[in-house]
Design a protein around this motif. Structure first.
Motif, PDB file in Angstrom:
ATOM      1  N   LEU A  81       1.997  14.986  -4.829  1.00 43.17           N
ATOM      2  CA  LEU A  81       1.079  16.193  -4.247  1.00 43.17           C
ATOM      3  C   LEU A  81       1.968  16.715  -3.195  1.00 43.17           C
ATOM      4  CD1 LEU A  81      -2.049  13.955  -3.724  1.00 43.17           C
ATOM      5  CD2 LEU A  81      -1.682  15.687  -5.309  1.00 43.17           C
ATOM      6  N   ASP A  82       3.351  16.557  -2.851  1.00 43.49           N
ATOM      7  CA  ASP A  82       4.265  17.462  -2.126  1.00 43.49           C
ATOM      8  C   ASP A  82       3.591  17.223  -0.902  1.00 43.49           C
ATOM      9  OD1 ASP A  82       6.456  18.897  -1.658  1.00 43.49           O
ATOM     10  OD2 ASP A  82       5.524  20.704  -2.167  1.00 43.49           O
ATOM     11  N   TRP A  83       3.506  16.204  -0.054  1.00 40.04           N
ATOM     12  CA  TRP A  83       3.282  16.042   1.372  1.00 40.04           C
ATOM     13  C   TRP A  83       4.417  16.221   2.248  1.00 40.04           C
ATOM     14  CZ3 TRP A  83       0.132  10.643   1.221  1.00 40.04           C
ATOM     15  CH2 TRP A  83      -1.121  10.930   0.433  1.00 40.04           C
ATOM     16  N   GLY A  84       5.490  16.368   1.788  1.00 42.15           N
ATOM     17  CA  GLY A  84       6.725  16.655   2.463  1.00 42.15           C
ATOM     18  C   GLY A  84       7.743  15.415   2.246  1.00 42.15           C
ATOM     19  N   GLU A  85       9.046  16.056   2.433  1.00 37.65           N
ATOM     20  CA  GLU A  85      10.001  15.057   2.126  1.00 37.65           C
ATOM     21  C   GLU A  85      10.306  13.858   2.859  1.00 37.65           C
ATOM     22  OE1 GLU A  85      11.492  15.395  -0.731  1.00 37.65           O
ATOM     23  OE2 GLU A  85      11.201  17.543  -1.128  1.00 37.65           O
ATOM     24  N   ALA A  86       9.873  14.062   4.327  1.00 34.95           N
ATOM     25  CA  ALA A  86       9.992  12.944   5.111  1.00 34.95           C
ATOM     26  C   ALA A  86       8.763  12.055   4.938  1.00 34.95           C
ATOM     27  CB  ALA A  86       9.715  13.549   6.769  1.00 34.95           C
ATOM     28  N   TYR A  87       7.687  12.339   4.548  1.00 36.97           N
ATOM     29  CA  TYR A  87       6.615  11.315   4.210  1.00 36.97           C
ATOM     30  C   TYR A  87       6.844  10.690   2.804  1.00 36.97           C
ATOM     31  CZ  TYR A  87       3.397  13.076   7.527  1.00 36.97           C
ATOM     32  OH  TYR A  87       2.545  13.469   8.792  1.00 36.97           O
ATOM     33  N   THR A  88       7.587  11.592   1.925  1.00 35.32           N
ATOM     34  CA  THR A  88       8.064  10.779   0.655  1.00 35.32           C
ATOM     35  C   THR A  88       9.064   9.620   1.008  1.00 35.32           C
ATOM     36  OG1 THR A  88       7.254  12.789  -0.549  1.00 35.32           O
ATOM     37  CG2 THR A  88       8.770  11.054  -1.748  1.00 35.32           C
ATOM     38  N   PHE A  89      10.081  10.055   1.902  1.00 35.16           N
ATOM     39  CA  PHE A  89      11.080   9.063   2.029  1.00 35.16           C
ATOM     40  C   PHE A  89      10.621   7.890   2.653  1.00 35.16           C
ATOM     41  CE2 PHE A  89      14.502   7.227   4.433  1.00 35.16           C
ATOM     42  CZ  PHE A  89      15.501   7.095   3.635  1.00 35.16           C
ATOM     43  N   PHE A  95       0.716  -1.170  -0.084  1.00 34.28           N
ATOM     44  CA  PHE A  95      -0.057   0.059   0.224  1.00 34.28           C
ATOM     45  C   PHE A  95       0.809   1.256  -0.048  1.00 34.28           C
ATOM     46  CE2 PHE A  95       1.164  -0.135   4.441  1.00 34.28           C
ATOM     47  CZ  PHE A  95       1.231   1.437   4.905  1.00 34.28           C
ATOM     48  N   ALA A  96       2.203   1.131   0.457  1.00 32.22           N
ATOM     49  CA  ALA A  96       2.919   2.306   0.627  1.00 32.22           C
ATOM     50  C   ALA A  96       3.504   2.895  -0.707  1.00 32.22           C
ATOM     51  CB  ALA A  96       4.312   2.064   1.327  1.00 32.22           C
ATOM     52  N   TRP A  97       3.590   1.913  -1.777  1.00 31.42           N
ATOM     53  CA  TRP A  97       3.780   2.456  -3.144  1.00 31.42           C
ATOM     54  C   TRP A  97       3.045   3.447  -3.903  1.00 31.42           C
ATOM     55  CZ3 TRP A  97       2.851   3.178  -8.375  1.00 31.42           C
ATOM     56  CH2 TRP A  97       3.921   3.229  -9.005  1.00 31.42           C
ATOM     57  N   PRO A  98       1.660   3.179  -3.976  1.00 24.55           N
ATOM     58  CA  PRO A  98       0.765   4.330  -4.240  1.00 24.55           C
ATOM     59  C   PRO A  98       0.791   5.491  -3.565  1.00 24.55           C
ATOM     60  CG  PRO A  98      -0.715   2.630  -3.452  1.00 24.55           C
ATOM     61  CD  PRO A  98       0.733   2.018  -3.562  1.00 24.55           C
ATOM     62  N   ALA A  99       0.722   5.401  -2.093  1.00 23.21           N
ATOM     63  CA  ALA A  99       0.966   6.162  -1.086  1.00 23.21           C
ATOM     64  C   ALA A  99       2.155   7.215  -1.239  1.00 23.21           C
ATOM     65  CB  ALA A  99       0.853   5.827   0.252  1.00 23.21           C
ATOM     66  N   GLY A 100       3.459   6.445  -1.502  1.00 25.34           N
ATOM     67  CA  GLY A 100       4.629   7.123  -1.884  1.00 25.34           C
ATOM     68  C   GLY A 100       4.698   7.762  -3.225  1.00 25.34           C
ATOM     69  N   LEU A 101       3.817   7.358  -4.114  1.00 27.33           N
ATOM     70  CA  LEU A 101       3.715   8.196  -5.364  1.00 27.33           C
ATOM     71  C   LEU A 101       2.821   9.468  -4.956  1.00 27.33           C
ATOM     72  CD1 LEU A 101       3.712   8.506  -8.418  1.00 27.33           C
ATOM     73  CD2 LEU A 101       1.834   6.912  -8.716  1.00 27.33           C
ATOM     74  N   ALA A 102       1.751   9.164  -4.396  1.00 26.71           N
ATOM     75  CA  ALA A 102       0.897  10.584  -4.020  1.00 26.71           C
ATOM     76  C   ALA A 102       1.862  11.479  -3.159  1.00 26.71           C
ATOM     77  CB  ALA A 102      -0.351  10.048  -3.430  1.00 26.71           C
TER      78      ALA A 102
END
Length: 462
Positions: A114-122, A103-110
């Motif tokens: 959508l620029d949720w923040g670098e910490a969330y993306t990492f 589930f983290a893959w589509p969440a990581g893409l989003a």
């Protein structure tokens, strides 16, 4: 008539003797009193009956009343080994608990889009890489099993077994993060050699075998382990010598650019030599000395592929694309993560990122040690470290050369010293061909010391 005569003959079988000759297929009649037409008619009837029996056997029809096993059971045995791509994919992608992290893959893409923040993306892409690494390993093993060729299967496992590290390396090289590349490759070697091997020895040593733990030791092939360690020593020397050259006193007489240019040329030549050594090692391992690297459980694990080679290739391709996407987003978020969390790039490269590529190997090695298959554990841990050192590190130098990035083998004096000591510690433990829980604990302590060291390395140290 002749037909009536044949019928009477068949009924009065007590008065006749029929002999079948298996050599020429002729039917010899004795004491029958048949004319030539009757004999021919009887032969035709027997041929018809024989064809009927062959048809019954072909279609699995059981006409045997004597209690013999029917033919359709053999057909069932064939059906049992028939490959179901759908069921195989479900087992690999859906039913494994690790795959819940997908589930983290589509969440990581989003998060990236959508620029949720670098910490969330990492964090999200870091989690997504763990099940993707597991699926990539499973797809490689299924393809190797489906091809039914030990040499090709070994080459596939050796090449794609470090696919995650290779993809991360390419993505990080393209971003120009050379220190992170060096840290990730160094951390992958250290993680496999100290953490994975240490936890496996520790768990295996504390697992009851035949009802006892006291005085328990697990044995493994000393020759295979020492061969891997010797190749690892060779690769370590190739890392250390350019570092020594770069730090030599006489190099201070040259400008920094010229000094780095010399180190870069030496690194590229050394990488070519190490890649040649890797090819020779594969030839030794997969062709000339196969028995040396064959563990105790290898002969027992004659498993059938759960998907076809075409399906495994498609799964391998799709997973590689997903890993490439996640690694790209993960690498681009490193700078923001350093600013938000205050974690140094050195710690991220050497400690955090190698966890992604080694997570499934970690679990597999521990499971094999608990199952008393320590040869496989040593092959996973030390073998993976050797492959990274002999293949992935020089591969990164060659790729950097191709894309115009000045990647070299000068890992720095501290990193090289840490690597040499780690190899020496592991070498001293595996030389006797036996392990216990204390040796595993020592390896884990060594890794904890190294992790603490890199946690406190200042960000501007490189």
């Amino acid at each position: 008539s002749s037909q009536a005569c044949v019928t009477s003959v068949l009924r009065a079988d007590a008065c006749m003797s029929t002999r079948m000759s298996s050599k020429n297929g002729n039917i010899r009649m004795s004491s029958l009193g048949l004319d030539q037409d009757g004999v021919q008619t009887l032969q035709k009837l027997l041929l018809v009956q024989q064809k009927k029996e062959l048809l019954r056997v072909k279609h699995g029809i059981n006409n045997n009343k004597s209690g013999a096993e029917p033919v359709h059971v053999l057909v069932g045995e064939t059906e049992r080994h028939r490959v179901s791509n759908f069921q195989g994919l479900v087992n690999i992608v859906v039913l494994d608990p690790v795959c819940m992290l997908l589930f983290a893959w589509p969440a990581g893409l989003a998060s990236y889009m959508l620029d949720w923040g670098e910490a969330y993306t990492f964090s999200l892409n870091f989690l997504a890489m763990i099940p993707l690494a597991k699926i990539l390993g499973d797809a490689t093993e299924e393809l190797a099993a489906g091809l039914k060729n030990d040499t090709v299967g070994g080459l596939l496992n050796a090449t794609f077994g470090n696919a995650v590290e290779m993809i991360l390396t390419i993505s990080t090289l393209r971003a120009g993060e050379l220190d992170v590349v060096k840290g990730t490759l160094l951390g992958s070697i250290l993680s496999n050699l100290l953490l994975v091997l240490g936890m496996s020895f520790f768990a295996g040593g504390l697992t009851k075998f035949e009802g006892k733990i006291m005085g328990k030791e697990q044995s493994f092939s000393k020759e295979a382990a020492l061969t891997n360690m010797t190749m690892l020593f060779l690769a370590t020397s190739a890392f250390a010598l350019p570092t020594v050259l770069f730090s030599a006193d006489f190099m201070d007489k040259f400008p920094a650019d010229e000094r780095h240019e010399v180190t870069l040329k030496v690194s590229r030549w050394c990488s070519i030599y190490i890649l040649c050594a890797y090819v020779a090692f594969l030839l030794f391992q997969l062709y000339t000395h196969v028995d040396v690297f064959k563990g105790e459980g290898d002969d027992e694990d004659d498993e059938h592929a759960s998907v076809t080679p075409c399906c495994a290739t498609l799964l391998l391709f799709c997973t590689t694309c997903l890993v490439a996407g996640s690694s790209e987003w993960l690498v681009r978020s490193i700078d923001g993560l350093v600013e938000d969390w205050g974690v140094g790039k050195c710690f991220i490269g050497i400690i955090l990122l190698p966890i992604v590529g080694n997570a499934c190997e970690h679990v597999g090695a521990i499971r094999m040690a608990v199952s008393e298959k320590v040869d496989i554990t040593v092959g996973i841990a030390i073998g993976s470290s050797t492959q990274v050192a002999l293949f992935v590190v020089p591969f990164s130098v060659v790729v950097g050369w191709a894309i115009g990035q000045p990647m070299d083998l000068a890992f720095g004096s501290m990193n090289t010293t840490v690597l040499i000591f780690a190899v020496l510690i592991a070498f001293s433990i595996i030389t006797d061909g036996a392990s216990n829980w204390l040796e595993g604990f020592m390896l884990m302590v060594a890794y904890a010391v190294i992790a603490t060291l890199f946690w406190f390395v200042p960000e501007d140290a490189h």
